[in-house]
Design an enzyme around this catalytic site. Structure first.
Site, mmCIF file in Angstrom:
data_model
loop_
_atom_site.group_PDB
_atom_site.id
_atom_site.type_symbol
_atom_site.label_atom_id
_atom_site.label_comp_id
_atom_site.label_asym_id
_atom_site.label_seq_id
_atom_site.Cartn_x
_atom_site.Cartn_y
_atom_site.Cartn_z
ATOM 1 N N GLY A 62 0.819 -1.309 0.074
ATOM 2 C CA GLY A 62 -0.009 0.164 0.060
ATOM 3 C C GLY A 62 0.674 1.170 -0.235
ATOM 4 N N ASN A 67 7.736 4.011 -10.198
ATOM 5 C CA ASN A 67 8.593 3.478 -11.046
ATOM 6 C C ASN A 67 7.561 1.643 -10.357
ATOM 7 O OD1 ASN A 67 10.035 5.020 -11.662
ATOM 8 N ND2 ASN A 67 11.671 3.564 -11.405
ATOM 9 N N ASP A 177 19.306 -6.327 -15.170
ATOM 10 C CA ASP A 177 19.054 -6.510 -14.276
ATOM 11 C C ASP A 177 17.845 -8.205 -13.475
ATOM 12 O OD1 ASP A 177 19.734 -6.788 -11.029
ATOM 13 O OD2 ASP A 177 18.224 -4.925 -10.615
#
Length: 487
Positions: A62, A67, A177
């Site tokens: 929450g 991003n 990544d």
């Protein structure tokens, strides 16, 4: 129509297990029902996610921040995952659109495919298939009902290699990544590679996280990702699958050179795999982790190596995973007080909590008084810890750092709590990089200690790496729940 953001039972786009398919082009079958790549309006995505509600955030408890990934539902009832970037991540809208459209042309059963994007003013959003069954990190490191079976680990490795081979065949050999958070599980329990890592500017221009121990050596030298860097990261994922832990490659290679293969293996797998299969996977990981990029295998040879190892190919993934078919994963657990303090970067509250819990989770120091005779060196080491504790209690964080450093450098004892306390001292002194190093070291010493993950999150928030911080908070929360379920 607004989104219904409760956990939903099915993804709209059903796929079927085809573990016997090795040709990358064959794996495009079954994606015909996916919609063509679409440029969505901001209003469409706002409606799909109930106004980017924090209730729709997939895994961040929450917390609303840049991003993050939202769960949503379009007006035609399709479920979607929406990644909303920091507005500074893609300053050039044309570059963002070109990249998104290029990735959006890929269609494969081994990918969580990109189906659209939105570029509106400062907003940059990607829209992908929604994967309802969490990440590899969750199922491998923080399992609740059963550890991941050897057969499923082999399947994950093959599916991931097939995804990378397909992307490479389509001119997208670079993946940024690659890690256990990038591997997602669909409604059938099949592993998929997230499409988000295929964007050239993913991670706001940073191709790897701050965890340097897992970063390809050539990236550390040049700051550039090459195809061989992806293979190196694949090798770290093989280590994850073998061990059930996130082992630094340097340590794993030392074990491999010493022929201590079994020390790499997850103890939960004892008796459930053949030594030949284990050895083959260890050797493949070792090849992927070679220091020189040219000595690593290419992605096609990864598929060739992994395909013959597959077992029980007729058994659906959801059966191997123990996932009730058509349901999503359990409810997320609320943050603990320490996790909440770290999420808010409330250093005062963190200090109060660490002071209160003391060394109760630290077996190495808890029994220190049980010994009757101490050498002068051990006594000096313990005195350094006591001086550090006194300074920590009095909020003299500079002195605490000095004393805890003396204890650590003494080398006679190892204490995750000391690393945790020095981590907070570094944060108090505005040294977040050093704090992150200490929190990671605490995790190495005590891999299932939730506090180490919470403190890593605080350090990552301080470094502005909010996505990584929220994922690490989630890891700590799962470990906390797992710990309490045993008591």
């Amino acid at each position: 129509m607004g989104a219904r953001c409760s956990k939903l039972s099915l993804c709209l786009w059903s796929t079927h297990l085809k573990s016997n398919l090795n040709d990358a082009s064959d794996l495009e079958n079954g994606t015909e029902d996916l919609p063509a790549f679409t440029e969505f309006s901001l209003d469409q995505l706002r409606a799909a996610t109930s106004g980017f509600s924090t209730d729709c955030i997939v895994s961040e408890h929450g917390v609303k921040a840049p991003n993050v990934v939202y769960r949503g539902r379009l007006q035609d009832d399709r479920l979607i995952a929406v990644k909303r970037f920091n507005r500074s991540a893609w300053p050039d809208p044309r570059q963002f659109l070109d990249e998104a459209k290029a990735v959006g042309q890929l269609r494969n059963e081994r990918l969580a495919n990109l189906i659209g994007c939105c570029c509106d003013g400062d907003e940059r959003l990607l829209v992908a298939e929604f994967m309802p069954n969490e990440t590899l990190s969750k199922h491998l490191f923080h399992w609740e009902n059963q550890p991941m079976k050897w057969t499923m680990r082999l399947r994950v490795a093959l599916h991931l290699a097939q995804a990378l081979e397909y992307c490479s065949s389509k001119g997208r050999a670079l993946y940024h990544d690659l890690n256990a958070y990038r591997v997602l599980f669909d409604q059938d329990g099949n592993p998929r590679l997230s499409c988000f890592g295929l964007m050239k500017n993913s991670r706001d221009g940073k191709s790897y996280s701050t965890n340097l121990a897992f970063t390809p050596p050539e990236y550390l030298r040049t700051g550039r990702v090459i195809a061989e860097s992806v293979v190196y990261s694949f090798g770290t994922l093989l280590l994850d699958l073998l061990s059930g832990k996130h082992i630094p490659p340097s340590h794993a290679l030392d074990l491999i050179r010493g022929k201590n293969f079994l020390m790499l293996m997850d103890s939960c797998l004892a008796g459930h795999f053949s030594n030949d299969d284990g050895t083959d996977l260890v050797r493949l990981a070792s090849r992927c982790l070679q220091y020189e990029p040219r000595e690593r295998p290419n992605v096609k040879s990864l598929v060739t190596s992994l395909a013959p190892l597959q077992k029980e190919t007729d058994v659906p993934s959801y059966v191997l995973m123990g996932i009730p078919h058509g349901t999503t994963s359990p409810k997320e657990t609320a943050l603990t007080p320490l996790g909440d303090a770290c999420s808010r970067l409330d250093l005062t509250a963190i200090h109060e909590i660490l002071e209160k819990i003391g060394y109760e989770d630290d077996e190495g120091i808890a029994n220190e008084l049980s010994f009757q005779v101490w050498t002068d060196q051990i006594q000096e080491t313990l005195n350094s810890k006591k001086h550090g504790d006194a300074a920590f209690r009095n909020k003299d964080f500079v002195t605490a750092i000095e004393s805890y450093t003396q204890f650590i450098e003494g080398g006679t004892m190892v204490s995750p709590t000391v690393f945790g306390r020095r981590c907070l001292c570094y944060l108090m002194c505005e040294m977040p990089q050093e704090a992150l190093g200490d929190a990671m070291q605490a995790q190495v010493v005590s891999p299932e200690w939730p506090t180490a993950f919470y403190l890593q999150a605080a350090a990552l928030f301080s470094l502005g790496m909010d996505n990584d911080a929220r994922e690490t908070l989630k890891d700590g929360t799962f470990l906390e729940a797992k710990k309490h379920s045993r008591t």
